[in-house]
Design a protein around this motif. Structure first.
Motif, PDB file in Angstrom:
ATOM      1  N   TRP A  83     -12.035 -23.370 -14.419  1.00  0.00           N
ATOM      2  CA  TRP A  83     -11.992 -23.092 -15.849  1.00  0.00           C
ATOM      3  C   TRP A  83     -11.416 -24.261 -16.634  1.00  0.00           C
ATOM      4  CZ3 TRP A  83     -15.312 -19.694 -16.628  1.00  0.00           C
ATOM      5  CH2 TRP A  83     -15.450 -18.566 -15.820  1.00  0.00           C
ATOM      6  N   VAL A  84     -10.299 -24.801 -16.171  1.00  0.00           N
ATOM      7  CA  VAL A  84      -9.719 -25.937 -16.888  1.00  0.00           C
ATOM      8  C   VAL A  84     -10.606 -27.171 -16.756  1.00  0.00           C
ATOM      9  CG1 VAL A  84      -8.306 -26.786 -14.963  1.00  0.00           C
ATOM     10  CG2 VAL A  84      -7.561 -27.193 -17.316  1.00  0.00           C
ATOM     11  N   GLY A  88     -11.870 -26.860 -20.160  1.00  0.00           N
ATOM     12  CA  GLY A  88     -10.779 -27.652 -20.710  1.00  0.00           C
ATOM     13  C   GLY A  88     -11.111 -29.128 -20.870  1.00  0.00           C
ATOM     14  N   VAL A 311      -3.764 -28.940 -23.266  1.00  0.00           N
ATOM     15  CA  VAL A 311      -4.916 -28.260 -22.655  1.00  0.00           C
ATOM     16  C   VAL A 311      -4.492 -27.550 -21.371  1.00  0.00           C
ATOM     17  CG1 VAL A 311      -7.127 -28.640 -21.492  1.00  0.00           C
ATOM     18  CG2 VAL A 311      -6.667 -29.757 -23.683  1.00  0.00           C
ATOM     19  N   VAL A 314      -2.590 -24.487 -22.366  1.00  0.00           N
ATOM     20  CA  VAL A 314      -3.460 -23.441 -22.908  1.00  0.00           C
ATOM     21  C   VAL A 314      -4.146 -22.671 -21.788  1.00  0.00           C
ATOM     22  CG1 VAL A 314      -5.599 -23.055 -24.199  1.00  0.00           C
ATOM     23  CG2 VAL A 314      -3.818 -24.543 -25.142  1.00  0.00           C
ATOM     24  N   PHE A 315      -4.486 -23.354 -20.706  1.00  0.00           N
ATOM     25  CA  PHE A 315      -5.142 -22.688 -19.580  1.00  0.00           C
ATOM     26  C   PHE A 315      -4.122 -22.111 -18.598  1.00  0.00           C
ATOM     27  CE2 PHE A 315      -8.738 -24.821 -21.325  1.00  0.00           C
ATOM     28  CZ  PHE A 315      -9.835 -24.056 -20.948  1.00  0.00           C
ATOM     29  N   ARG A 316      -2.929 -21.849 -19.096  1.00  0.00           N
ATOM     30  CA  ARG A 316      -1.894 -21.080 -18.411  1.00  0.00           C
ATOM     31  C   ARG A 316      -1.333 -21.768 -17.169  1.00  0.00           C
ATOM     32  NH1 ARG A 316      -4.235 -14.834 -18.837  1.00  0.00           N
ATOM     33  NH2 ARG A 316      -4.441 -14.825 -21.120  1.00  0.00           N
ATOM     34  N   TYR A 317      -1.295 -23.081 -17.191  1.00  0.00           N
ATOM     35  CA  TYR A 317      -0.600 -23.795 -16.132  1.00  0.00           C
ATOM     36  C   TYR A 317       0.828 -24.030 -16.591  1.00  0.00           C
ATOM     37  CZ  TYR A 317      -5.050 -24.479 -13.817  1.00  0.00           C
ATOM     38  OH  TYR A 317      -6.238 -24.262 -13.184  1.00  0.00           O
TER      39      TYR A 317
END
Length: 662
Positions: A83-84, A88, A311, A314-317
């Motif tokens: 996804w990232v 991303g 980024v 935002v992708f929950r890392y």
């Protein structure tokens, strides 16, 4: 000699510059660029006479670079961070392009040049990042997987940008032309997938059957460059066709071999490309525009690093990942050179912008290992979480690892060792840096850890502190040295078995602290010799004894001139006093047709019969009533005198002996 002299100069100077770059911890491509600077027209001294011809040859380097990228590409590599990477990365590239556009506008460039500046700045350096991650031991961590996934998507974006950006020279005419180019690209891609996936593998299979390595390499180069030339004739990018050809071949059975064979050719022509880039670099330009370049470098790299960090967030890392990604991918990458050269040749960007972005790119790449190395220090407040960032692993036992065997390397040797240990019910784990091999181990159900075994964090993840044994199957002496040193520092008494590449390295293994070393080439040669001698009618007993003797003599250097080795020799001497031998009972032997008790073997000779092979079946420890027959293979033990007397007992006639080796 003209062009030939230029190429010789470039290769020789690039070798020394690349060596110097590697010694100071920099990527080797920076050494190539430096060689171009030294041989370029702006530095005096030795200067190539045909810079334009070198630039033309460098075009082949670009095509081969993208061809190899296509061969390496696999959607499986994106799966853990899909996804990232897939969503991303385009967001990051658009935001960076916007940042570059704003910077270009502020610096007084027109909209087209500003857009090119943003596009060039949107790429990061795959080569530099991989080298940095390997040196710092971060390969296999979650942050490294995020970075590599985003880099793969960035590399793929090079191809459409090479098609789109030149068409912006004249938007009115260019947009319809661009649309037509995209349609042609889609049709070409579809035809390559439909026809290429069938035709190219079939063609490679036929060429492979010829058994010529030279023809196979030539076929690979012809496919990559030939398909690129066809796309060029169709009005598309030469490099785009080479990339698609590599991507199609990567899905065939010959993709891995094709990549292995094309890499040296790619590296040589890539050397010419990076050297040609350096030839256009003017050191005086850096001096004269120092403040402007420093400002552009600072704003662009800081802004780009922040974009990457946001980024990732935002992708929950969480934890260290956003910081590591931002400090790792802030630089401008090598594909900016490819695009900048294209922009310069098509008149899309002015030479001033080309010189400026090239200078910024080189400096940012040099700074990457230094800045990226500060990640742990900047994360000091939560370093405990960082140091325990989990590595990718699979099939690990739920109860944890203890008393297990660590196998470093999941190649053919490592996986075979793992299968043998599995049969014996011994707990084990393999460590592998190549993600394809890691996936193979994963599918085979073998406990595996993904990472660089020369790094302490990876050995820790494999349970080094609780391991019973360490087996090193990697062939690289530098890597082996780092592995053994780290292992011995943390576990001084750990039993280590290492792979050696030459006989001379056996001494190095001993000095490093390896308990045993194995030379695969020796083992293969002994087995091939054994098979040869068997077919030539030599005695299996004699063959076995001779191969054992050769093996002992060869590996004796591991403990040469040491007290331990002298003790070992004594043990082996005592062992040989009770060595096991085999004899085949001939038709006229006194042993044939009699029981062991009737032959009075034990009392007459002192030797003991411990096994008999008859009709392919082994009978162990036969009793006194067991009757020996003609053709039996009899195993017996005893000291030298006992075995000699047994051989005499089995004589068929005076002066003759049976098939027995004393």
């Amino acid at each position: 000699m003209g062009l030939a002299t230029d190429i010789i100069l470039i290769i020789v100077v690039a070798f020394f510059c690349g060596l110097a770059a590697q010694r100071v911890g920099q990527p080797i491509i920076l050494g190539y660029i430096l060689s171009g600077v030294l041989l370029g027209p702006y530095t005096g001294g030795l200067t190539v006479s045909g810079a334009h011809e070198i630039e033309l040859l460098a075009e082949i380097g670009i095509a081969l670079l993208l061809f190899a990228l296509g061969l390496e590409f696999s959607f499986k590599d994106l799966k853990p961070v899909k996804w990232v990477a897939l969503i991303g990365t385009p967001i990051q590239m658009l935001l960076t392009m916007g940042l570059g556009f704003a910077i270009g506008h502020y610096m007084g460039f027109d909209w087209k040049s500003s857009l090119w500046l943003g596009a060039l700045a949107s790429f990061s350096s795959t080569m530099v990042i991989l080298k940095t991650l390997m040196n710092q031991g971060w390969l296999g961590t979650l942050s490294s997987k995020v970075m590599i996934g985003m880099l793969i998507v960035q590399d793929l974006a090079v191809v459409p940008m090479m098609i789109v950006l030149p068409e912006l020279n004249d938007p009115v005419v260019g947009l319809p032309k661009l649309g037509f180019a995209l349609v042609k690209a889609a049709l070409f891609l579809a035809s390559m997938i439909l026809l290429g996936t069938r035709l190219l593998p079939w063609l490679m299979a036929r060429i492979a059957q010829l058994g010529s390595r030279e023809l196979f390499l030539l076929a690979i180069a012809a496919i990559g460059l030939g398909v690129g030339y066809l796309t060029y004739l169709a009005g598309l990018s030469f490099a785009f066709g080479a990339f698609v050809a590599g991507m199609v071949l990567s899905e065939s059975d010959f993709g891995h071999q094709a990549l292995s064979d094309i890499i040296p050719l790619r590296d040589i022509f890539g050397l010419l490309f990076f050297s040609s880039v350096g030839m256009l670099f003017n050191p005086m330009y850096l001096v004269e525009h120092f403040s402007q370049i420093f400002w552009l470098l600072a704003v662009l790299c800081v802004g780009k690093g922040l974009i990457f960090a946001v980024v990732a967030k935002v992708f929950r890392y969480r934890n260290v990942v956003p910081l590591a990604v931002g400090l790792g991918l802030f630089q401008v990458g090598e594909f900016a050179f490819v695009l900048a050269r294209l922009g310069l040749s098509t008149g899309s960007i002015p030479r001033e912008l080309y010189s400026m972005i090239m200078t910024v790119t080189i400096i940012s790449m040099v700074l990457t290992p230094i800045i990226s190395g500060q990640t742990a220090r900047l994360y000091a407040l939560r370093k405990r979480l960082f140091s325990h960032e989990e590595l990718e692993s699979s099939n690990m036992p739920s109860q944890g690892l203890s008393g297990h065997v660590i196998i470093l390397g999941a190649g053919r040797v490592g996986l075979e060792i793992a299968q043998v240990l599995k049969r014996f019910g011994l707990t084990h784990v393999v460590v592998e840096l190549d993600h394809r091999r890691f996936e193979q181990a994963k599918k085979a159900g073998i406990p595996a850890v993904y990472g660089d075994a020369s790094q302490e964090i990876v050995l820790e993840a494999a349970g080094l502190l609780h391991a019973a044994q360490l087996i090193v199957t990697v062939p690289d002496l530098v890597t082996i040295r780092a592995i053994i040193q780290n292992a011995k520092r943390d576990r001084p008494g750990l039993d280590i078995i290492a792979r050696s590449t030459t006989r001379d390295h056996l001494h190095d293994m001993k000095e490093l602290g390896a308990d045993e070393a194995v030379l695969p080439e020796l083992e293969a040669s002994l087995e091939m010799s054994r098979q040869s001698l068997l077919r030539l009618g030599k005695s299996p007993v004699e063959i076995q004894r001779h191969t054992d003797r050769i093996r002992q003599e060869f590996y004796s250097v591991l403990s040469e001139s040491s007290d331990e080795y002298r003790e070992l020799i004594q043990f082996r001497g005592a062992e040989q006093q009770f060595d096991l031998q085999w004899i085949k009972v001939p038709p006229t032997s006194p042993l044939a047709g009699k029981s062991i008790g009737d032959s009075n073997v034990r009392k007459a000779t002192g030797a003991s019969i411990v096994g008999v092979v008859r009709d392919g079946q082994l009978k162990t420890n036969p009793d006194a009533t067991y009757v020996l027959q003609t053709g039996d293979l009899v195993a017996f033990i005893g000291n030298d005198q006992d075995r000699s007397r047994f051989c005499s007992l089995s004589r068929t006639e005076p002066g003759a002996t049976a098939d027995c080796v004393a």
